[in-house]
Design a protein around this motif. Structure first.
Motif, short mmCIF file in Angstrom:
data_model
loop_
_atom_site.label_atom_id
_atom_site.label_comp_id
_atom_site.label_asym_id
_atom_site.label_seq_id
_atom_site.Cartn_x
_atom_site.Cartn_y
_atom_site.Cartn_z
N UNK A 101 -2.76 -1.98 11.76
CA UNK A 101 -4.01 -2.40 12.40
C UNK A 101 -5.20 -2.00 11.54
N UNK A 102 -6.05 -2.98 11.26
CA UNK A 102 -7.27 -2.71 10.50
C UNK A 102 -8.36 -2.37 11.51
N UNK A 103 -8.91 -1.16 11.35
CA UNK A 103 -9.90 -0.65 12.30
C UNK A 103 -11.14 -0.17 11.55
N UNK A 104 -12.30 -0.09 12.25
CA UNK A 104 -13.52 0.37 11.57
C UNK A 104 -13.42 1.85 11.19
N UNK A 105 -13.64 2.16 9.92
CA UNK A 105 -13.56 3.55 9.46
C UNK A 105 -14.80 4.35 9.84
N UNK A 106 -14.65 5.67 9.91
CA UNK A 106 -15.81 6.51 10.21
C UNK A 106 -16.21 7.33 8.98
N UNK A 121 -4.22 1.31 9.79
CA UNK A 121 -3.49 2.40 10.48
C UNK A 121 -2.08 1.94 10.84
N UNK A 122 -1.10 2.81 10.54
CA UNK A 122 0.31 2.54 10.89
C UNK A 122 0.86 3.70 11.72
N UNK A 123 1.58 3.38 12.78
CA UNK A 123 2.41 4.38 13.48
C UNK A 123 3.80 3.74 13.59
N UNK A 124 4.63 3.89 12.54
CA UNK A 124 5.92 3.19 12.53
C UNK A 124 6.88 3.76 13.56
N UNK A 125 7.76 2.91 14.02
CA UNK A 125 8.80 3.34 14.96
C UNK A 125 10.00 3.85 14.14
N UNK A 126 9.78 4.97 13.48
CA UNK A 126 10.83 5.57 12.65
C UNK A 126 10.68 7.09 12.70
N UNK A 127 11.69 7.76 13.23
CA UNK A 127 11.60 9.21 13.45
C UNK A 127 11.40 10.01 12.17
N UNK A 183 5.16 -5.33 7.68
CA UNK A 183 4.54 -5.23 9.00
C UNK A 183 3.60 -6.40 9.25
N UNK A 184 3.38 -6.69 10.51
CA UNK A 184 2.34 -7.66 10.89
C UNK A 184 1.00 -6.95 10.78
N UNK A 185 0.05 -7.58 10.07
CA UNK A 185 -1.27 -6.96 9.88
C UNK A 185 -2.27 -7.66 10.80
N UNK A 186 -2.93 -6.86 11.64
CA UNK A 186 -3.90 -7.42 12.59
C UNK A 186 -5.23 -6.70 12.42
N UNK A 187 -6.29 -7.48 12.21
CA UNK A 187 -7.62 -6.92 12.03
C UNK A 187 -8.31 -6.80 13.39
N UNK A 189 -11.17 -4.93 13.62
CA UNK A 189 -12.45 -4.29 13.28
C UNK A 189 -13.65 -5.07 13.79
N UNK A 190 -13.43 -6.35 14.19
CA UNK A 190 -14.52 -7.16 14.72
C UNK A 190 -14.28 -7.40 16.22
N UNK A 191 -15.02 -8.33 16.80
CA UNK A 191 -14.94 -8.56 18.24
C UNK A 191 -13.60 -9.15 18.66
N UNK A 192 -13.06 -10.06 17.84
CA UNK A 192 -11.80 -10.72 18.20
C UNK A 192 -10.71 -10.32 17.22
N UNK A 193 -9.47 -10.11 17.71
CA UNK A 193 -8.37 -9.79 16.79
C UNK A 193 -8.09 -10.95 15.83
N UNK A 194 -7.84 -10.62 14.56
CA UNK A 194 -7.52 -11.63 13.56
C UNK A 194 -6.18 -11.26 12.93
N UNK A 195 -5.24 -12.22 12.93
CA UNK A 195 -3.93 -11.95 12.31
C UNK A 195 -4.06 -12.22 10.81
#
Length: 206
Positions: A101-106, A121-127, A183-187, A189-195
Motif C-alpha cells: 500500500x502506497x501511503x502518505x509519508x510523514x 508499506x507491506x505486512x506480508x502473511x509470512x511468519x 504483490x498487488x500495489x494499491x495507492x 495516498x490520494x482521495x480514491x484508491x488507485x491500483x
C-alpha cells in the motif's frame, strides 16, 4: 559468501530468527520469503546497508521505490501521516496479505527517504519475515529479487536464489518455495484508491 539457513514458516526457530536479526543489526543484507516473491532487505535504520541495496538494484537511493515491511499496523504512525477511517479499514481487511500500500509519508522517514512524499508499506502473511521484523524492533526495507530472464521474472527456488546471490548478500533464508507473482500495489495516498499493479492480492478488498 552468504550463510544459507533453513527456517520453517509454520514455527520459525527463535535461534534462527535471532541469527537473522543480528545480521540485519550489523548492517547485513538478507534474502527472505514473503507471502509473494522472495525479498531482499536490510534494517531501515542502517544507511550503509540501504546504499548497498540501491547499488545492487542499480538505482539512486533517494529515488528508490523500496517498500517497508512492518510487523503490523501499529508501526504505521512511525512513517505514515495520519490516515482516515476508510483507508484504515482497507488496510485492516487486507493485511497481513500480499499487498503493497502506497501511503502518505510523514516527517519521521529515514533521512535517505526525506524527499519522498509517499511510502510503500507491506505486512506480508509470512511468519518468518514478520517474526524477524518483530524481533528487530523496526521495519525492514525491502525490494523483490527479480530474475534477468523475463520469462522466469522471479526465481522461486531458495537454493537457486542462494547460488545467484551468495556473493552479494550476507544471508539467504530457505523458507520453502516462493511464489512467482508479486504483490498487488494499491495507492491510497490520494482521495480514491488507485491500483498501480495487479498481483497476487485480490482487488475485491477495496
Amino acid at each position: 559468501m552468504a550463510e544459507f539457513i533453513k527456517i520453517y514458516p509454520d514455527k520459525p526457530s527463535e535461534a534462527a530468527i535471532a541469527k537473522v536479526v543480528k545480521v540485519l543489526q550489523n548492517g547485513g543484507l538478507v534474502i527472505y520469503p514473503t507471502d509473494t516473491v522472495y525479498g531482499l532487505g536490510c534494517d531501515i535504520t542502517n544507511s550503509r546497508a540501504l546504499e548497498k541495496i540501491a547499488k545492487i538494484k542499480g538505482v539512486k537511493l533517494e529515488k528508490a521505490n523500496f517498500s517497508f515491511i512492518c510487523h503490523d499496523l501499529s508501526n504505521l504512525s512511525d512513517y505514515v501521516r495520519q490516515i482516515d477511517t476508510s483507508t484504515f479499514k482497507i488496510l485492516k481487511r487486507a493485511l497481513p496479505g500480499p499487498y503493497t500500500f502506497i501511503l502518505p509519508g510523514n516527517n519521521n522517514l529515514p533521512k535517505e527517504f526525506k524527499k519522498k512524499t509517499t511510502v510503500g508499506i507491506r505486512v506480508p502473511d509470512n511468519n518468518i519475515i514478520l517474526e524477524i521484523v518483530r524481533q528487530l524492533g523496526n521495519p525492514v526495507v525491502s525490494t523483490s529479487i527479480r530474475d534477468e530472464d523475463d520469462v522466469i521474472e522471479y526465481t522461486t527456488d531458495p537454493e537457486l536464489i542462494f547460488e545467484k546471490w551468495q556473493n552479494l548478500v550476507d544471508l539467504v533464508i530457505d523458507g520453502g518455495y516462493g511464489d512467482n507473482v508479486g504483490s498487488t500495489i494499491i495507492d491510497l495516498s490520494e482521495h480514491e484508491p488507485v491500483i498501480v499493479r495487479e498481483g497476487k492480492g485480490d482487488i475485491d478488498i477495496l
